[in-house]
Design a protein around this motif. Structure first.
Motif, short mmCIF file in Angstrom:
data_model
loop_
_atom_site.label_atom_id
_atom_site.label_comp_id
_atom_site.label_asym_id
_atom_site.label_seq_id
_atom_site.Cartn_x
_atom_site.Cartn_y
_atom_site.Cartn_z
N MET A 50 0.84 -1.19 0.00
CA MET A 50 0.00 0.00 0.00
C MET A 50 0.88 1.25 0.00
N ALA A 51 0.54 2.22 -0.84
CA ALA A 51 1.32 3.45 -0.90
C ALA A 51 1.16 4.24 0.38
N PRO A 52 2.20 4.99 0.79
CA PRO A 52 2.09 5.82 1.99
C PRO A 52 0.97 6.84 1.87
N THR A 53 0.38 7.18 2.99
CA THR A 53 -0.77 8.08 3.02
C THR A 53 -0.43 9.36 3.77
N VAL A 54 -1.01 10.48 3.33
CA VAL A 54 -0.93 11.73 4.07
C VAL A 54 -2.14 11.77 5.00
N THR A 55 -1.89 11.73 6.29
CA THR A 55 -2.96 11.71 7.29
C THR A 55 -3.12 13.09 7.91
N PHE A 56 -4.34 13.62 7.88
CA PHE A 56 -4.65 14.93 8.45
C PHE A 56 -5.26 14.75 9.83
N VAL A 57 -4.68 15.42 10.82
CA VAL A 57 -5.07 15.23 12.22
C VAL A 57 -5.74 16.51 12.74
N PRO A 58 -6.99 16.43 13.18
CA PRO A 58 -7.72 17.62 13.62
C PRO A 58 -7.33 18.07 15.03
N ALA A 98 -12.94 18.80 9.18
CA ALA A 98 -12.41 20.17 9.18
C ALA A 98 -11.23 20.31 8.22
N TRP A 99 -10.56 19.20 7.92
CA TRP A 99 -9.41 19.23 7.02
C TRP A 99 -9.80 19.04 5.55
N GLU A 100 -11.07 18.82 5.26
CA GLU A 100 -11.47 18.41 3.91
C GLU A 100 -11.07 19.37 2.79
N PRO A 101 -11.17 20.71 2.98
CA PRO A 101 -10.76 21.60 1.88
C PRO A 101 -9.30 21.41 1.46
N VAL A 102 -8.42 21.23 2.44
CA VAL A 102 -7.00 21.01 2.13
C VAL A 102 -6.80 19.60 1.58
N ALA A 103 -7.39 18.61 2.24
CA ALA A 103 -7.22 17.22 1.82
C ALA A 103 -7.75 17.00 0.42
N ARG A 104 -8.86 17.65 0.10
CA ARG A 104 -9.46 17.49 -1.23
C ARG A 104 -8.51 17.99 -2.32
N ALA A 105 -7.81 19.10 -2.04
CA ALA A 105 -6.87 19.65 -3.02
C ALA A 105 -5.69 18.71 -3.25
#
Length: 238
Positions: A1-9, A17-24
């Motif tokens: 599995m490729a490494p993932t960028v995990t967003f922590v609130p 709350a991170w969706e606008p950045v994560a979506r980009a």
């Protein structure tokens, strides 16, 4: 599995709350917005470590970023990269801050969530946010139970979290430290931390306060993309 960028609130946030950045970034990377299910420092640290494998990058804001920092120190080989927004390695007056946090936690558990959120949003650190932006964040904040928030604050508040200034040199991964230009306390903390972390860079986000990922999501996504590419931390999806 490729490494993932995990967003922590942060405290009183949901992963969304991170969706606008994560979506980009989702157009180019595997991303995940972590939605915590636990309410203590140790439990949340374990959640972060569990989602960061195999060797992904973590992007954390405020309390979430502070716990991610501790996770990277706990298991240095877990992370290929770490990006922290509005984070300090510890407060100088921990005992006083612990008392303040405990008083707030007691108040929180005795009031309905609507009053808790209203008080939280009146804090000076959020003064740069528009009413529209605060309103957009409100449903996530209202979804919490006051007793759980109080438990989290007592366990993972700044007064309860041990300072790690003297351990920052132990970090093995590159670290991006960000702060809004109007968030002077954390601008100073970011620069102070960068002087102790072996591989660190600082980015000050213009026209933003304590939560630049909410006020300037496009710019934060660009800074993260630049950081991930230049450091070769997480490969882009084809």
């Amino acid at each position: 599995m490729a490494p993932t960028v995990t967003f922590v609130p942060g405290f009183m946030q949901r992963g969304e709350a991170w969706e606008p950045v994560a979506r980009a970034l989702a157009e180019r990377y595997r991303v995940r917005c972590l939605d915590f299910t636990t309410w203590t420092f140790e439990e949340r640290l374990a959640e972060i470590l569990g989602t960061a494998k195999p060797q992904g990058a973590a992007v954390g804001y405020s309390m979430g970023g502070r716990i991610a920092l501790h996770a990277a120190l706990r298991e240095p080989d877990t992370f290929r990269g770490l990006a922290l927004i509005g984070v300090s390695a510890g407060v100088d007056d921990a005992e006083q801050r612990r008392r303040v946090d405990d008083e707030l936690a007691t108040w929180i558990e005795r009031h309905p969530i609507e009053e808790v959120v209203e008080r939280w949003e009146r804090q000076p650190v959020f003064a740069t946010q528009s009413e529209e932006l605060r309103a957009a964040q409100r449903p996530g904040r209202l979804s919490h139970e006051p007793r759980e928030l109080a438990r989290l604050l007592r366990s993972a508040g700044q007064g309860a979290t041990p300072p790690v200034w003297d351990r920052l040199r132990e970090l093995r991964c590159p670290v991006l430290l960000m702060a809004g230009e109007h968030d002077e306390r954390y601008v100073e903390a970011a620069r102070r931390m960068a002087g102790r972390i072996p591989q660190a860079e600082v980015r000050i986000v213009p026209a933003a306060g304590h939560a630049p990922q909410l006020e300037q999501p496009r710019l934060i996504a660009e800074l993260l993309d630049e950081y991930l590419i230049e450091r070769g931390l997480v490969e882009r999806d084809p």
